[in-house]
Design a protein around this motif. Sequence first.
Motif, PDB file in Angstrom:
ATOM      1  N   VAL A   4       0.851  -1.198   0.000  1.00 15.16           N
ATOM      2  CA  VAL A   4       0.000   0.000   0.000  1.00 15.16           C
ATOM      3  C   VAL A   4       0.883   1.243   0.000  1.00 15.16           C
ATOM      4  N   GLN A   5       1.929   1.244   0.810  1.00 14.69           N
ATOM      5  CA  GLN A   5       2.839   2.398   0.871  1.00 14.69           C
ATOM      6  C   GLN A   5       3.540   2.611  -0.461  1.00 14.69           C
ATOM      7  N   ASP A   6       3.967   1.524  -1.115  1.00 10.19           N
ATOM      8  CA  ASP A   6       4.596   1.634  -2.435  1.00 10.19           C
ATOM      9  C   ASP A   6       3.644   2.273  -3.433  1.00 10.19           C
ATOM     10  N   SER A   7       2.397   1.844  -3.396  1.00 12.99           N
ATOM     11  CA  SER A   7       1.384   2.419  -4.298  1.00 12.99           C
ATOM     12  C   SER A   7       1.186   3.898  -4.017  1.00 12.99           C
ATOM     13  N   MET A   8       1.067   4.237  -2.763  1.00 16.12           N
ATOM     14  CA  MET A   8       0.842   5.639  -2.384  1.00 16.12           C
ATOM     15  C   MET A   8       2.050   6.510  -2.724  1.00 16.12           C
ATOM     16  N   ASP A   9       3.242   5.962  -2.635  1.00 17.16           N
ATOM     17  CA  ASP A   9       4.438   6.731  -2.992  1.00 17.16           C
ATOM     18  C   ASP A   9       4.409   7.150  -4.458  1.00 17.16           C
ATOM     19  N   VAL A  10       3.901   6.285  -5.317  1.00 22.62           N
ATOM     20  CA  VAL A  10       3.837   6.581  -6.746  1.00 22.62           C
ATOM     21  C   VAL A  10       2.670   7.504  -7.076  1.00 22.62           C
ATOM     22  N   LYS A  14      -1.681  15.828  -4.819  1.00 24.66           N
ATOM     23  CA  LYS A  14      -3.001  16.347  -5.146  1.00 24.66           C
ATOM     24  C   LYS A  14      -3.427  16.053  -6.580  1.00 24.66           C
ATOM     25  N   TRP A  15      -2.473  15.856  -7.489  1.00 30.26           N
ATOM     26  CA  TRP A  15      -2.795  15.888  -8.917  1.00 30.26           C
ATOM     27  C   TRP A  15      -2.671  14.564  -9.666  1.00 30.26           C
ATOM     28  N   LYS A  16      -1.870  13.636  -9.199  1.00 29.00           N
ATOM     29  CA  LYS A  16      -1.540  12.470 -10.028  1.00 29.00           C
ATOM     30  C   LYS A  16      -2.755  11.634 -10.428  1.00 29.00           C
ATOM     31  N   ILE A  17      -3.654  11.390  -9.498  1.00 30.25           N
ATOM     32  CA  ILE A  17      -4.839  10.588  -9.830  1.00 30.25           C
ATOM     33  C   ILE A  17      -5.687  11.305 -10.872  1.00 30.25           C
ATOM     34  N   SER A  18      -5.817  12.621 -10.755  1.00 28.68           N
ATOM     35  CA  SER A  18      -6.594  13.391 -11.730  1.00 28.68           C
ATOM     36  C   SER A  18      -5.943  13.363 -13.112  1.00 28.68           C
ATOM     37  N   GLU A  54       6.053   9.596 -15.774  1.00 29.60           N
ATOM     38  CA  GLU A  54       6.857   8.973 -16.826  1.00 29.60           C
ATOM     39  C   GLU A  54       8.021   8.187 -16.220  1.00 29.60           C
ATOM     40  N   ILE A  55       8.669   8.738 -15.205  1.00 31.40           N
ATOM     41  CA  ILE A  55       9.768   8.042 -14.524  1.00 31.40           C
ATOM     42  C   ILE A  55       9.272   6.732 -13.914  1.00 31.40           C
ATOM     43  N   ASN A  56       8.042   6.746 -13.395  1.00 30.34           N
ATOM     44  CA  ASN A  56       7.456   5.544 -12.799  1.00 30.34           C
ATOM     45  C   ASN A  56       6.787   4.633 -13.831  1.00 30.34           C
ATOM     46  N   GLN A  57       7.012   4.929 -15.100  1.00 28.30           N
ATOM     47  CA  GLN A  57       6.565   4.105 -16.225  1.00 28.30           C
ATOM     48  C   GLN A  57       5.055   3.924 -16.281  1.00 28.30           C
ATOM     49  N   LEU A  58       4.313   4.951 -15.843  1.00 33.50           N
ATOM     50  CA  LEU A  58       2.852   4.902 -15.912  1.00 33.50           C
ATOM     51  C   LEU A  58       2.320   5.593 -17.160  1.00 33.50           C
ATOM     52  N   GLU A  77       1.548   0.232 -20.840  1.00 33.20           N
ATOM     53  CA  GLU A  77       0.898  -1.039 -20.501  1.00 33.20           C
ATOM     54  C   GLU A  77       0.782  -1.172 -18.982  1.00 33.20           C
ATOM     55  N   HIS A  78       1.843  -0.771 -18.291  1.00 28.25           N
ATOM     56  CA  HIS A  78       1.830  -0.808 -16.816  1.00 28.25           C
ATOM     57  C   HIS A  78       0.813   0.199 -16.272  1.00 28.25           C
ATOM     58  N   GLY A  79       0.743   1.373 -16.869  1.00 30.12           N
ATOM     59  CA  GLY A  79      -0.219   2.392 -16.446  1.00 30.12           C
ATOM     60  C   GLY A  79      -1.655   1.956 -16.666  1.00 30.12           C
ATOM     61  N   ASN A  80      -1.885   1.186 -17.715  1.00 30.00           N
ATOM     62  CA  ASN A  80      -3.238   0.680 -17.994  1.00 30.00           C
ATOM     63  C   ASN A  80      -3.763  -0.212 -16.878  1.00 30.00           C
TER      64      ASN A  80
END
Length: 103
Positions: A4-10, A14-18, A54-58, A77-80
């Motif tokens: 969960v922490q790894d996911s939250m770190d990426v 405020k903006w990434k999910i949007s 982009e660095i996190n390959q999403l 593909e990973h971001g999908n």
Amino acid sequence: MRAVQDSMDVLNGKWKISIISSICCYGKRRFSDILNDVNGISNRMLSKELKELEINQLIKRTVLDTQPITVQYELTEHGNTLQTIISNLTDWGIVHRKRIVGK
């Protein structure tokens, strides 16, 4: 808890999910399209967040050979793999708003 922490770190901030939601909903998006979709974000912040995604390959950034130059963003593909999460967040948000606001 580490997962969960790894996911939250990426996805933190405020903006990434949007930003991911904008690209997820429409497919390929130009910088200005995302800027219009995400209310309140500045050019500078959007640029910073896109670089981190982009660095996190999403997301994948493509520079098109147009005049003026156009930059397009799309999920990798990973971001999908985040589409299910975005869909679940959307569904939850609709139910939550109805519960709180009554509409």
